[in-house]
Design an enzyme around this catalytic site. Structure first.
Site, PDB file in Angstrom:
ATOM      1  N   GLU A 138       0.850  -1.193   0.000  1.00  0.00           N
ATOM      2  CA  GLU A 138       0.000   0.000   0.000  1.00  0.00           C
ATOM      3  C   GLU A 138       0.890   1.249   0.000  1.00  0.00           C
ATOM      4  O   GLU A 138       2.091   1.160   0.272  1.00  0.00           O
ATOM      5  CB  GLU A 138      -0.900  -0.011   1.237  1.00  0.00           C
ATOM      6  CG  GLU A 138      -1.843  -1.203   1.252  1.00  0.00           C
ATOM      7  CD  GLU A 138      -2.812  -1.170   2.430  1.00  0.00           C
ATOM      8  OE1 GLU A 138      -2.718  -0.234   3.256  1.00  0.00           O
ATOM      9  OE2 GLU A 138      -3.664  -2.070   2.491  1.00  0.00           O
ATOM     10  N   ALA A 251       7.666 -16.693  -4.170  1.00  0.00           N
ATOM     11  CA  ALA A 251       8.084 -15.805  -5.261  1.00  0.00           C
ATOM     12  C   ALA A 251       9.559 -15.432  -5.130  1.00  0.00           C
ATOM     13  O   ALA A 251      10.289 -15.386  -6.122  1.00  0.00           O
ATOM     14  CB  ALA A 251       7.221 -14.553  -5.254  1.00  0.00           C
ATOM     15  N   ARG A 252      10.010 -15.201  -3.908  1.00  0.00           N
ATOM     16  CA  ARG A 252      11.405 -14.804  -3.699  1.00  0.00           C
ATOM     17  C   ARG A 252      12.360 -15.918  -4.096  1.00  0.00           C
ATOM     18  O   ARG A 252      13.471 -15.657  -4.583  1.00  0.00           O
ATOM     19  CB  ARG A 252      11.619 -14.440  -2.228  1.00  0.00           C
ATOM     20  CG  ARG A 252      10.927 -13.161  -1.828  1.00  0.00           C
ATOM     21  CD  ARG A 252      10.812 -13.003  -0.338  1.00  0.00           C
ATOM     22  NE  ARG A 252      10.180 -11.739   0.028  1.00  0.00           N
ATOM     23  CZ  ARG A 252       9.831 -11.412   1.263  1.00  0.00           C
ATOM     24  NH1 ARG A 252      10.045 -12.260   2.264  1.00  0.00           N
ATOM     25  NH2 ARG A 252       9.276 -10.245   1.513  1.00  0.00           N
ATOM     26  N   ARG A 277      35.563  -6.742 -29.822  1.00  0.00           N
ATOM     27  CA  ARG A 277      35.901  -5.325 -29.739  1.00  0.00           C
ATOM     28  C   ARG A 277      37.425  -5.159 -29.662  1.00  0.00           C
ATOM     29  O   ARG A 277      38.055  -5.540 -28.662  1.00  0.00           O
ATOM     30  CB  ARG A 277      35.240  -4.717 -28.501  1.00  0.00           C
ATOM     31  CG  ARG A 277      35.563  -3.268 -28.254  1.00  0.00           C
ATOM     32  CD  ARG A 277      34.954  -2.373 -29.313  1.00  0.00           C
ATOM     33  NE  ARG A 277      35.210  -0.979 -29.019  1.00  0.00           N
ATOM     34  CZ  ARG A 277      34.974   0.006 -29.868  1.00  0.00           C
ATOM     35  NH1 ARG A 277      34.470  -0.269 -31.074  1.00  0.00           N
ATOM     36  NH2 ARG A 277      35.216   1.252 -29.536  1.00  0.00           N
ATOM     37  N   GLY A 350      31.075  -0.397 -23.174  1.00  0.00           N
ATOM     38  CA  GLY A 350      31.472   0.970 -23.493  1.00  0.00           C
ATOM     39  C   GLY A 350      30.266   1.829 -23.832  1.00  0.00           C
ATOM     40  O   GLY A 350      29.197   1.700 -23.238  1.00  0.00           O
ATOM     41  N   GLU A 374       9.527  -7.320  -3.553  1.00  0.00           N
ATOM     42  CA  GLU A 374       9.457  -8.644  -2.908  1.00  0.00           C
ATOM     43  C   GLU A 374      10.402  -8.729  -1.714  1.00  0.00           C
ATOM     44  O   GLU A 374      11.140  -9.687  -1.541  1.00  0.00           O
ATOM     45  CB  GLU A 374       9.799  -9.750  -3.907  1.00  0.00           C
ATOM     46  CG  GLU A 374       8.951  -9.716  -5.149  1.00  0.00           C
ATOM     47  CD  GLU A 374       7.801 -10.691  -5.105  1.00  0.00           C
ATOM     48  OE1 GLU A 374       7.629 -11.365  -4.071  1.00  0.00           O
ATOM     49  OE2 GLU A 374       7.077 -10.751  -6.105  1.00  0.00           O
TER      50      GLU A 374
END
Lengths: 394, 260
Positions: A138, A251-252, A277, A350, A374
């Protein structure tokens, strides 16, 4: 010498059953073929590809560890965790979508609901015909949900629900909300869970806009204005704050797995980019500074993997339960390291690292939410601290 | 229709492949494995045929114990039963031996149609299907793009020929078809199907139980050495504006690369 893959470092392939490997590989293939090609655009546009709900349901990802008699896959905890990891390799928004439906809506109906509620809702939720959301947080009750203001007042054979929930994943598209409200008094022990259908008079679920994180995810509020629900919509076995916290622990556990997927996506991208790169005549992966960053990242991912495999096997052996302190330790650690890996990998890319053409910054931004939702990182620190000392420091 | 689908288990396509110290094969320990790509399309084609004409689809795999992962995936996709010839000896075997083993494993089963992938992802000989048809005395077509049942125990098959020609033919059953990749949208195995795959019939036979002759088990070719292509720097930047660069490119493709 030939480079080793990170999987060779982690070396868990032979520890997995055929079924666990197939769950992982099938989810990975689906994410790669059906979700990754579209997620970047959705993230930029702050939309969620609602059409994937049907495919996610067909795969069996909703409530994947719940029993087949309710239309679910009946996976063990390792298979379930591997699936969450692959989903979050795609995007934290995708894993959140699945996690809320399964762990925060289907699980409470399964764990705290009547058999009639289970048979009424779970098969349709597994099939994606009904999408749920979970209303606990809430405006003035986040880390302290026991101070919630939402009330459910008995009125004959009905309850009248009134209050406001916010930061609710899936609420703008939900068909039903699992709403937590105080019934008789103002104590945390008075909290009960209710199934509130979206189309009841007085229910509104406006969308939360202007998010800079989890942009490919529906987030909203649940506004309850004197909403009348029949008493049979109460989840009969819910008793106090422990009930929603039991859902959050499910859920965690999935988040602790999932965050490793986001970290892995960033690591894979940075390693591939770094190999191509060329700077000062050599790939940047041949530079000591980059190798340290990759070594640190790979180590954290590997440690997270080993931890989750152990905890998942433990959970399977113990009938689906591990200590909430263990879940907090895993969520706290894995999300924090995933965020660090994402930031590191973004820097390896980068200037390209700030472009939405690459995934690392998307994961990095998402993980800022995952770090806070959570159970914030700080709250999990206090939970682990309480476990270690026996003293409450909230 | 009684359909058999032959699948091969190979390293995952994004697996990090390294050459073994022996130099004649790759490191396979701990390597993630999967059903070879073309074989997936063959499974999908088989399941669609079953759904169209009714019948059953069996899956056949030759390989070690770890082959059970691919067997279960095919069952989870919708195959009705499996035959797994368990052997660690034939990983690198040639098409002759593999086709002999496949034929022997199903010679008494009376399949109407046998589907294989066009070629495997690892060795890519593109020869097992042809040899299998010969051993089983069945009709055969390769590079198959579509299969449709017609009357009187016949099927209509479209397949690729040289020069991008597509030929449509009718074949009498029983037949062996080599399925090209990309011909359909391969379904995903459902997670529920994966968890319940073990409830479907799985027949396991050892190589010894098939009682093949020494000649049938003698490869016709041997791998001497495997390796990665040597990287060379032959890229050439074509200078000039777009129109001139395009003309130069076409000229080079015609005269140097000889692909136009």
């Amino acid at each position: 010498m030939d480079a080793l893959s990170l999987d060779e470092f982690i070396a868990l392939e032979d520890e997995l059953s055929d079924e666990e490997k197939l769950v992982r590989d099938t989810t990975r293939r689906w994410v790669s073929e059906r979700f990754l090609p579209i997620v970047g655009e959705h993230f930029e546009n702050a939309t969620f590809p609602d059409e994937v709900a049907r495919e996610v349901a067909e795969l069996g990802l909703f409530g994947g560890s719940l029993p087949p008699k309710y239309g679910c896959a009946g996976m063990n905890q390792v298979a379930y965790g591997l699936a969450q990891q692959e989903l979050e390799y795609g995007d934290s928004g995708l894993r959140s979508f699945v996690s809320v439906q399964g762990s925060l809506c289907m699980f409470p109906i399964y764990r705290f609901g009547s058999e009639e509620q289970r048979t009424k809702y779970l098969p349709k939720m597994a099939a994606g015909e009904l999408i749920g959301c979970f209303g606990l947080t809430e405006p003035d009750a986040g880390s302290d949900p026991g101070s919630m203001k939402t009330r459910a007042t008995r009125d004959g054979s009905d309850y009248i629900l009134h209050g406001q929930k916010m930061w609710i994943t899936n609420s703008p598209i939900a068909d039903l909300c699992i709403v937590w409200a105080k019934t008789d008094g103002d104590d945390a022990k008075d909290i009960r869970g209710f199934i509130v259908e979206r189309d009841r008079e007085g229910v509104e679920c406006p969308t939360t806009h202007h998010k800079m994180s989890l942009r490919a995810s529906h987030t909203g509020e649940i506004l309850l204005d004197e909403v009348r629900v029949p008493a049979e919509n109460i989840l009969p076995e819910t008793k106090g704050l422990g009930s929603p916290l039991a859902c959050l622990n499910q859920a965690r556990f999935g988040i602790a797995w999932g965050a490793l997927g986001a970290a892995r996506a960033c690591f894979d991208e940075a390693l591939a980019y770094g190999n191509e790169r060329i700077v000062f005549g050599k790939p940047i992966t041949a530079k000591q500074l980059i190798q340290k960053q990759l070594a640190d990242s790979a180590t954290q991912i590997a440690l997270g993997q080993w931890m989750m495999h152990h905890l998942s096997r433990l959970k399977d052996r113990q009938g689906g339960r591990i200590l909430p302190y263990q879940v907090s330790m895993a969520k706290r650690n894995n999300v924090a390291i995933a965020l660090e890996v994402a930031r590191t990998c973004r820097s390896i890319l980068g200037g390209n690292g700030i472009s939405a053409e690459f995934a690392s910054i998307r994961h990095m931004l998402n993980l800022e939410s995952v770090y806070t939702y959570e159970g914030t990182h700080e709250v999990h620190t206090l939970i682990v601290g309480r476990g270690l000392t026996g003293q409450d420091a909230f | 229709m009684k359909i058999l689908c032959c699948v091969k288990q190979v390293p995952e396509k994004d697996a990090r492949i390294r050459v073994a110290d022996s130099g004649d094969w790759i490191h396979s320990e701990g390597l993630a494995v999967a059903i070879s790509e073309c074989d997936r399309y063959a499974v999908e084609a088989a399941l669609r045929l079953k759904e169209a004409v009714d019948g059953e689809v069996a899956v056949l795999l030759v390989g070690g114990e770890q082959g059970s992962k691919s067997v279960k995936e095919a069952l989870a996709m919708g195959c009705d039963r499996a035959i797994h010839v368990i052997t660690d000896e034939l990983t690198r075997s040639d098409p002759f031996v593999i086709s002999k083993v496949l034929a022997k494993a199903v010679e008494d089963e009376g399949f109407d149609l046998v589907l294989t992938g066009q070629q495997s992802d690892d060795l890519g000989y593109n020869a097992v299907g042809q040899m299998l048809a010969q051993h089983l005395g069945m009709s055969h077509a390769q590079i198959v793009l579509s299969v449709d049942p017609v009357e009187d125990g016949r099927i209509r098959v479209s397949h690729e020929l040289d020069n991008a020609l597509i030929e449509t033919i009718e074949l009498s059953l029983p037949a062996v078809l080599g399925v090209q990749s990309g011909i359909n949208d391969v379904r995903y195995a459902s997670l529920k199907g994966i968890m319940q795959a073990n409830s479907k019939p799985q027949k396991k036979v050892t190589l010894e139980e098939l009682d093949l002759s020494a000649e049938d088990l003698t490869p016709k070719l041997r791998i001497e050495k495997v390796g990665f292509p040597v990287r060379t720097s032959q890229a050439e930047m074509i200078e000039g504006d777009a129109a001139a660069a395009a003309r130069t490119l076409v000229d080079k493709l015609r005269t140097e690369a000889k692909v136009l």
